[in-house]
Design a protein around this motif. Structure first.
Motif, PDB file in Angstrom:
ATOM      1  N   PHE A 129       6.529  -3.111 -12.365  1.00 33.47           N
ATOM      2  CA  PHE A 129       5.183  -3.174 -11.794  1.00 33.47           C
ATOM      3  C   PHE A 129       4.769  -4.614 -11.480  1.00 33.47           C
ATOM      4  O   PHE A 129       4.087  -4.876 -10.486  1.00 33.47           O
ATOM      5  N   SER A 130       5.202  -5.531 -12.328  1.00 29.98           N
ATOM      6  CA  SER A 130       4.854  -6.935 -12.116  1.00 29.98           C
ATOM      7  C   SER A 130       5.457  -7.472 -10.825  1.00 29.98           C
ATOM      8  O   SER A 130       4.768  -8.116 -10.019  1.00 29.98           O
TER       9      SER A 130
ATOM     10  N   CYS B 219      10.278   4.226  -7.208  1.00 25.87           N
ATOM     11  CA  CYS B 219       9.928   5.253  -8.194  1.00 25.87           C
ATOM     12  C   CYS B 219      11.167   5.744  -8.934  1.00 25.87           C
ATOM     13  O   CYS B 219      11.073   6.231 -10.064  1.00 25.87           O
ATOM     14  N   GLY B 220      12.345   5.620  -8.282  1.00 21.59           N
ATOM     15  CA  GLY B 220      13.590   5.962  -8.965  1.00 21.59           C
ATOM     16  C   GLY B 220      13.818   5.079 -10.182  1.00 21.59           C
ATOM     17  O   GLY B 220      14.326   5.534 -11.210  1.00 21.59           O
ATOM     18  N   ILE B 221      13.441   3.797 -10.066  1.00 17.13           N
ATOM     19  CA  ILE B 221      13.552   2.898 -11.220  1.00 17.13           C
ATOM     20  C   ILE B 221      12.532   3.299 -12.277  1.00 17.13           C
ATOM     21  O   ILE B 221      12.842   3.342 -13.478  1.00 17.13           O
ATOM     22  N   LEU B 222      11.326   3.593 -11.826  1.00 13.09           N
ATOM     23  CA  LEU B 222      10.312   4.070 -12.772  1.00 13.09           C
ATOM     24  C   LEU B 222      10.791   5.346 -13.445  1.00 13.09           C
ATOM     25  O   LEU B 222      10.574   5.554 -14.644  1.00 13.09           O
ATOM     26  N   ALA B 223      11.463   6.210 -12.672  1.00 16.59           N
ATOM     27  CA  ALA B 223      11.986   7.460 -13.227  1.00 16.59           C
ATOM     28  C   ALA B 223      12.984   7.191 -14.342  1.00 16.59           C
ATOM     29  O   ALA B 223      12.970   7.840 -15.396  1.00 16.59           O
ATOM     30  N   ALA B 224      13.869   6.205 -14.115  1.00 13.66           N
ATOM     31  CA  ALA B 224      14.861   5.867 -15.132  1.00 13.66           C
ATOM     32  C   ALA B 224      14.192   5.380 -16.412  1.00 13.66           C
ATOM     33  O   ALA B 224      14.595   5.724 -17.526  1.00 13.66           O
TER      34      ALA B 224
ATOM     35  N   VAL C  26       0.841  -1.207   0.000  1.00 13.28           N
ATOM     36  CA  VAL C  26       0.000   0.000   0.000  1.00 13.28           C
ATOM     37  C   VAL C  26       0.875   1.256   0.000  1.00 13.28           C
ATOM     38  O   VAL C  26       0.610   2.211  -0.712  1.00 13.28           O
ATOM     39  N   TRP C  27       1.935   1.230   0.814  1.00 14.50           N
ATOM     40  CA  TRP C  27       2.842   2.376   0.840  1.00 14.50           C
ATOM     41  C   TRP C  27       3.502   2.597  -0.519  1.00 14.50           C
ATOM     42  O   TRP C  27       3.655   3.731  -0.972  1.00 14.50           O
ATOM     43  N   VAL C  28       3.900   1.504  -1.145  1.00 15.34           N
ATOM     44  CA  VAL C  28       4.502   1.614  -2.482  1.00 15.34           C
ATOM     45  C   VAL C  28       3.494   2.169  -3.471  1.00 15.34           C
ATOM     46  O   VAL C  28       3.820   3.027  -4.303  1.00 15.34           O
ATOM     47  N   LEU C  29       2.266   1.704  -3.379  1.00 23.81           N
ATOM     48  CA  LEU C  29       1.223   2.195  -4.278  1.00 23.81           C
ATOM     49  C   LEU C  29       1.006   3.697  -4.081  1.00 23.81           C
ATOM     50  O   LEU C  29       0.864   4.446  -5.060  1.00 23.81           O
ATOM     51  N   ILE C  30       1.009   4.145  -2.829  1.00 19.44           N
ATOM     52  CA  ILE C  30       0.864   5.584  -2.545  1.00 19.44           C
ATOM     53  C   ILE C  30       2.005   6.369  -3.202  1.00 19.44           C
ATOM     54  O   ILE C  30       1.781   7.401  -3.845  1.00 19.44           O
ATOM     55  N   ALA C  31       3.236   5.861  -3.045  1.00 21.07           N
ATOM     56  CA  ALA C  31       4.391   6.540  -3.634  1.00 21.07           C
ATOM     57  C   ALA C  31       4.280   6.603  -5.153  1.00 21.07           C
ATOM     58  O   ALA C  31       4.537   7.649  -5.773  1.00 21.07           O
ATOM     59  N   PHE C  32       3.857   5.496  -5.775  1.00 23.16           N
ATOM     60  CA  PHE C  32       3.745   5.456  -7.232  1.00 23.16           C
ATOM     61  C   PHE C  32       2.657   6.402  -7.724  1.00 23.16           C
ATOM     62  O   PHE C  32       2.836   7.098  -8.729  1.00 23.16           O
ATOM     63  N   VAL C  33       1.527   6.429  -7.039  1.00 24.67           N
ATOM     64  CA  VAL C  33       0.430   7.307  -7.454  1.00 24.67           C
ATOM     65  C   VAL C  33       0.839   8.768  -7.345  1.00 24.67           C
ATOM     66  O   VAL C  33       0.581   9.581  -8.250  1.00 24.67           O
ATOM     67  N   LEU C  34       1.495   9.118  -6.240  1.00 28.88           N
ATOM     68  CA  LEU C  34       1.959  10.496  -6.069  1.00 28.88           C
ATOM     69  C   LEU C  34       2.972  10.867  -7.147  1.00 28.88           C
ATOM     70  O   LEU C  34       2.908  11.950  -7.730  1.00 28.88           O
TER      71      LEU C  34
ATOM     72  N   ILE D 159       9.740   5.031   1.995  1.00 25.67           N
ATOM     73  CA  ILE D 159      11.029   5.352   1.369  1.00 25.67           C
ATOM     74  C   ILE D 159      11.355   4.322   0.299  1.00 25.67           C
ATOM     75  O   ILE D 159      11.826   4.656  -0.791  1.00 25.67           O
ATOM     76  N   GLY D 160      11.078   3.052   0.604  1.00 26.64           N
ATOM     77  CA  GLY D 160      11.277   2.019  -0.403  1.00 26.64           C
ATOM     78  C   GLY D 160      10.448   2.282  -1.640  1.00 26.64           C
ATOM     79  O   GLY D 160      10.916   2.121  -2.774  1.00 26.64           O
TER      80      GLY D 160
END
Length: 510
Positions: free
Chosen positions: A152-153, A334-339, A5-13, A328-329
């Motif tokens: 994402f998978s 999101c850093g990988i998504l950023a790349a 859930v925390w990861v999902l929040i970070a990705f959505v933001l 933070i994780g």
């Protein structure tokens, strides 16, 4: 609250911020110069971070660490070549290309620069370059989509095909909306996030291993020997040359070269170069470090290219997390998504610029309005993304392999011509065409056409048989054709071009 859930929040933001930037620049993209070059208004920091973030892609955080994880530090020579190539590209190409594209016809794409530089009224150079850009960038974009789908998978435990669609949609939306300015400013954010993530996670994992002594006890000396392959054999000369040759690719990368063209003024280039070179040296060094530490910290991975994802999950999200802060994780994921996003958006935009500006506007429909061209460009972005998606559907495609093929294609097709056209005034139009075609065709034949048979009698390409990276023969054959055709030209063939060349480089610095 679970870590997912925390990861999902970070990705959505994160995705929300990227799309908001695209929306902000939506109304500012009123013509092709705005959409493809941001009106040439990039400051030093944005230009530097944008150029390097769009360069490195998911390859930096997944492909390169995965190669080191699987085969050892003998894979580091790719990073050495890229660091050298980055520095030379900024020092040798950036200022001259920016100046020439402004003073000789105000070119906004690399194919248009070729047309203006060689006074090509036939549009052959522009169309040929546009075709090669479309081919190689579609493959390159597919590599980013594979990386996004994999991310994402694994993070959310969803089917790869669904994860792939999510990745494509996020990248597509803000690129569609905002064009070059949105891409450049999001790249600034993404480049910063990538750097923080790749610096922090390996150091935390190393501390958990007990420092360098703990690391050495977990991996073999052969793995740590940069002159050995994964089988403990000395690296061959061809292997080292093939890895170092990646640096030649920079001179022909349209998505990096357009950043040079878009910098606010020539004086800003020097500052941008210093920022970019520092970013690259840090990021490449830690990508290698990441692969090495990952081999000890997360051994026996089924897919080596997921090493960074697994390390982040283990450091921040597992039951025995070193730093049990899932948010933070999520941010570092999101850093990988950023790349991934920072390169895919640029690839989509440059491909669109070639199809729209160099093929459609340049030869098919020259009288439409600027608004028409901008919306046509957006439609092309969607179409190219769809084709790249269809390639990425095959999950067996390696991120490293797709990037390698596209990188070689661009470096061979355009690298030698870009470099020599900025320093030798006697290059002819015929020589330019010969350079583009010979370089591009060499890569296609070298990598994809099975002329030969291997020891077992199976069909094999020249790449399979020689082990030599196709960028080496492609780049130097292109250079050879350019020089030979130029020297063979009739006297006076380049007289007008030579005068323009002298005028461009004798003018004042802006």
């Amino acid at each position: 609250m679970s870590s997912v859930v925390w990861v999902l929040i970070a990705f959505v933001l994160y995705a929300g911020v990227m799309i908001a930037i695209g929306g902000f620049f939506f109304k500012k993209s009123n013509n092709l110069s705005d959409y493809f070059l941001g009106g040439r208004k990039l400051n030093s920091w944005v230009a530097a971070f944008s150029a390097q973030a769009s360069d490195m892609s998911g390859w930096l955080l997944m492909g390169l660490p995965g190669a080191v994880y699987a085969f050892g530090t003998g894979q580091m020579w790719i990073a050495v070549g890229l660091a050298i190539g980055t520095a030379l590209n900024w020092l040798l190409v950036a200022k001259r290309l920016r100046r020439y594209t402004i003073k000789a016809g105000d070119a906004i794409t690399i194919p248009q620069y070729f047309e203006n530089r060689f006074h090509d009224n036939t549009h052959i150079l522009r169309v040929a370059a546009g075709i090669f850009i479309t081919i190689f960038f579609t493959v390159y974009t597919a590599s980013a989509f594979v990386a996004g789908g994999t991310l994402f998978s694994q993070v959310f435990g969803i089917d790869y095909q669904i994860a792939l669609v999510i990745s494509v949609v996020i990248i597509l939306v803000y690129t569609f909306l905002g064009g070059f300015s949105a891409v450049s400013w999001t790249d600034m954010v993404q480049g910063t996030l990538m750097l923080i993530a790749i610096l922090s996670v390996p150091l935390l994992a190393l501390a958990a291993l007990g420092g360098l002594s703990g690391l050495q006890s977990e991996v073999s000396p052969t793995f740590l020997n940069a002159l050995m392959d994964e089988n403990g054999q000395p690296l061959t000369f061809i292997s080292v040359i093939s890895q170092l040759a990646w640096g030649l690719g920079y001179f022909g990368m349209p998505h990096i070269l357009v950043r040079f063209m878009a910098i606010r003024n020539e004086k800003s280039v020097t500052k941008s170069a210093a920022i970019a070179i520092t970013w690259v040296i840090l990021s490449l060094s830690f990508a290698i470090f990441l692969g090495v530490i990952g081999a000890a910290f997360t051994p026996d991975l089924a897919d080596p290219e997921t090493v960074f994802i697994t390390m982040i999950q283990k450091v921040f999200m597992s039951a025995n997390a070193i730093v049990p802060v899932p948010l933070i994780g999520g941010i570092f994921l999101c850093g990988i998504l950023a790349a991934i996003m920072s390169t895919a958006d640029s690839q989509l935009l440059v491909t669109s610029s070639s199809i729209t500006g160099d093929i459609y506007r340049g030869t098919i429909n020259r009288k439409a309005s600027e608004t028409h061209y901008v919306w046509f460009s957006r439609a092309v972005v969607v179409a190219v993304a769809l084709v790249a998606y269809l390639i990425a559907v095959d999950r067996t495609s390696s991120i490293m392999g797709l990037v390698s093929n596209a990188w070689s294609g661009f470096g061979s097709t355009f690298g030698a011509l870009v470099l020599i056209s900025l320093y030798w005034k006697k290059v002819t139009r015929a020589a330019a065409a010969a350079g583009i075609i010979s370089g591009g065709v060499t890569v296609i034949l070298w990598d994809y056409v099975p002329f030969l048979r291997d020891a077992q009698g199976a069909a094999a390409t020249l790449a399979d048989t020689t082990g030599l990276y196709s960028l080496v023969p492609g780049f130097f054959l292109s250079l050879l054709f350019i020089v030979l055709f130029s020297l063979a030209a009739k006297k006076g063939t380049t007289e007008k071009m030579e005068r323009q060349f002298e005028e461009v480089f004798s003018g004042p610095v802006d």
